[in-house]
Design a protein around this motif. Sequence first.
Motif, short mmCIF file in Angstrom:
data_model
loop_
_atom_site.label_atom_id
_atom_site.label_comp_id
_atom_site.label_asym_id
_atom_site.label_seq_id
_atom_site.Cartn_x
_atom_site.Cartn_y
_atom_site.Cartn_z
N ALA A 1 0.83 -1.22 0.00
CA ALA A 1 0.00 0.00 0.00
C ALA A 1 0.86 1.25 0.00
O ALA A 1 1.98 1.26 0.53
CB ALA A 1 -0.90 0.01 1.22
N GLN A 2 0.30 2.26 -0.61
CA GLN A 2 0.90 3.59 -0.44
C GLN A 2 -0.16 4.48 0.19
O GLN A 2 -1.28 4.60 -0.33
CB GLN A 2 1.39 4.18 -1.76
N ILE A 3 0.21 5.07 1.32
CA ILE A 3 -0.77 5.87 2.08
C ILE A 3 -0.37 7.33 2.00
O ILE A 3 0.76 7.70 2.31
CB ILE A 3 -0.78 5.43 3.57
N LYS A 4 -1.31 8.15 1.56
CA LYS A 4 -1.02 9.59 1.45
C LYS A 4 -2.22 10.37 1.96
O LYS A 4 -3.26 9.81 2.28
CB LYS A 4 -0.76 9.97 -0.01
N ARG A 5 -2.07 11.67 1.99
CA ARG A 5 -3.20 12.51 2.39
C ARG A 5 -3.78 13.14 1.13
O ARG A 5 -3.06 13.71 0.30
CB ARG A 5 -2.74 13.60 3.37
N ALA A 6 -5.10 13.05 1.00
CA ALA A 6 -5.80 13.58 -0.18
C ALA A 6 -6.71 14.73 0.25
O ALA A 6 -7.12 14.79 1.41
CB ALA A 6 -6.61 12.46 -0.82
N PRO A 7 -7.04 15.63 -0.69
CA PRO A 7 -7.91 16.76 -0.31
C PRO A 7 -9.33 16.31 0.00
O PRO A 7 -9.73 15.19 -0.33
CB PRO A 7 -7.90 17.64 -1.57
N LEU A 8 -10.10 17.22 0.60
CA LEU A 8 -11.48 16.91 0.99
C LEU A 8 -12.50 17.46 0.00
O LEU A 8 -13.59 16.93 -0.12
CB LEU A 8 -11.76 17.48 2.38
N GLY A 9 -12.16 18.55 -0.68
CA GLY A 9 -13.11 19.12 -1.63
C GLY A 9 -13.10 20.64 -1.59
O GLY A 9 -12.07 21.28 -1.71
N VAL A 10 -14.31 21.20 -1.35
CA VAL A 10 -14.45 22.66 -1.34
C VAL A 10 -14.45 23.15 0.10
O VAL A 10 -15.23 22.67 0.93
CB VAL A 10 -15.77 23.07 -2.04
N ALA A 11 -13.58 24.10 0.39
CA ALA A 11 -13.51 24.65 1.74
C ALA A 11 -14.05 26.08 1.76
O ALA A 11 -13.77 26.87 0.85
CB ALA A 11 -12.06 24.63 2.24
N LEU A 12 -14.84 26.36 2.79
CA LEU A 12 -15.32 27.73 3.02
C LEU A 12 -14.52 28.25 4.21
O LEU A 12 -14.59 27.68 5.30
CB LEU A 12 -16.82 27.70 3.33
N CYS A 13 -13.72 29.30 3.98
CA CYS A 13 -12.83 29.80 5.04
C CYS A 13 -13.25 31.19 5.50
O CYS A 13 -13.38 32.11 4.68
CB CYS A 13 -11.38 29.88 4.54
N MET A 14 -13.45 31.34 6.80
CA MET A 14 -13.85 32.65 7.35
C MET A 14 -13.07 32.90 8.65
O MET A 14 -13.16 32.10 9.59
CB MET A 14 -15.35 32.66 7.63
N GLY A 15 -12.34 33.98 8.67
CA GLY A 15 -11.54 34.31 9.86
C GLY A 15 -12.24 35.36 10.71
O GLY A 15 -13.29 35.89 10.33
N PRO A 16 -11.67 35.69 11.88
CA PRO A 16 -12.29 36.66 12.79
C PRO A 16 -11.72 38.07 12.59
O PRO A 16 -10.65 38.23 12.00
CB PRO A 16 -11.86 36.13 14.15
N TYR A 17 -12.40 39.07 13.14
CA TYR A 17 -11.94 40.44 12.93
C TYR A 17 -10.67 40.79 13.71
O TYR A 17 -9.96 41.71 13.36
CB TYR A 17 -13.06 41.46 13.24
N ASN A 18 -10.38 40.03 14.79
CA ASN A 18 -9.22 40.42 15.60
C ASN A 18 -7.90 40.01 14.97
O ASN A 18 -6.86 40.61 15.25
CB ASN A 18 -9.34 39.87 17.03
N TYR A 19 -7.94 38.95 14.15
CA TYR A 19 -6.78 38.54 13.36
C TYR A 19 -7.27 38.31 11.93
O TYR A 19 -7.26 37.18 11.44
CB TYR A 19 -6.16 37.25 13.90
#
Length: 541
Positions: free
Chosen positions: A171-189
């Motif tokens: 086997a070869q084990i790797k990390r694959a993406p999950l799909g579509v990400a919605l990213c939202m950060g906070p106002y303090n940073y």
Amino acid sequence: MKIADKVRNIFPAEKEIPKAAAVRPLEQKEYLLDGKLKRWRGPAQKVFSPVSVHLGKKGLERKYLGSYPLMTEKEALDALNAAVNAYDEGKGSWPTSTVEERIARVEDFVYRMRERRTAVVKLLMWEIGKSLEDSEKEFDRTVDYIVDTINALKDLDRTSSRFSITQGVIAQIKRAPLGVALCMGPYNYPLNETFTTLIPAILMGNTVVFKPPKYGVLLHRPLLEAFRDSFPKGVVNTLYGAGRRIIGPIMKTGKVDVLAFIGSSKVADILKQQHPKPHRLRCVLGLDAKNAGIVLPDADIDLAVGESLTGALSYNGQRCTALKILFVHRSIRSEFLKKLITGIDGIKTGMPWEPGVKITPLPEDEKIPYLAGVIADAKKHGAKVINESGGLTNGNFVYPAVVYPVNKRMRLWREEQFGPVIPVAPFDDIKEPLKYVVDSDFGQQVSVFGADMNKIAPMLDTLVNQVCRVNINSQCQRGPDIFPFTGRKDSAEGTLSVSDALRVFSIRTLVAAKDSSANKKLIRSIIRGRKSKFLSTDFIL
Ligand code: G3H
């Protein structure tokens, strides 16, 4: 000068703003959609700084900073569909590209980002009132975070470039993406905490829609060209406007695979519930916190006061990791409070561009009456503001208040004030603050100040199972960024750090085959012919 006079004169006249700090309004009309900077012709949201200018007899006027697009459901769905198409059910050029290719794109982005430092830092300072020094730190820390994340990904990829052969299975084990990400950060940073999810999400092969927080929007404008020029179309798409109007429709489609949100648990709960397929949605959440500082009778009081001051008041207490309540042993409370008040008197207040300034105006209008409300509530239940001019307000500026003695009937006991108010509660028995931590809805961090290992050690063993970081003789904080940053209960979901973030935005996937000569021959020919991006023994040097 008396503190009250300083507060009364805290805001400058226009001509007193130093040239280097001066800012011109930025009318943002562009947004990034499917690899193009599109022109927005709809309504705009005006942006005002927490900093006001003094107009003599006319009083104060909030400094106008510009405007940004106020988008609708249609543009929100366009942005989502651009990300969905770029992901193309995992067949898109980005999710199927090699780690090396993705790293090269992010390196290109960070190069372009560095060139925009001055513009981003200035907008950061004006939009959220963060001191120039801290705004520069936020920018530099973000660049370092990206560079460290790239290095962590190289390490991760190197260890997965080999095959495992176990119990007759190759086997070869790797990390694959999950799909579509919605990213939202906070106002303090707004820069750092948006990018600490956005960049790992992209690096792992996901495609992204990102929406800046309510305050701290324009500072992203100077980076739009860098996003456009560094990544294939649809990999990064930007959205602006009222979260309620544009985020709900996106979540309801069920097409978001990862929700990366740093903000309140109340909003996170609403967003999660809007998604029709809860098991498809992975959540990476940084939420509320009410970190306690516990000062034991044998603590080094000067050290505890110093850490409590920076812990409670850095960026006006507007940090999720801020110390938001202090428990001080009754035997040392007088000395502690005296030194705490003296410490506050020595903190520089003023405008964000002033060197060494620590307390600055607050970006949220509603925070001013909110803080007055929690202070009034504490007074009603028997506490006092014990420092000179504590809580005194002028425009969006609030002078820090030490509120004592705080008890469980008060809102300050349980609410996350996220502002320059320091509630202090005396205690006689260590069981009291420990019970507070156990009963709290939050579980991010705690600080313990003391010297006796026989007292501290058992506390540690209790506290590590209640929160996710116990700080000994130091304030609570997120950094260094390679350390895991998370929380229990209503404080977080998932762990962030340079390396953990790569994991939360991906999933372990493997290609496996029975150890037969036919399969070995097939695998060997795929590798030698470089037929697959996943099944490959390429090693990043
Ligand atoms: O607001 C929450 C931040 O992650 C805190 O980070 O402890 O480095 O200020 P910091």
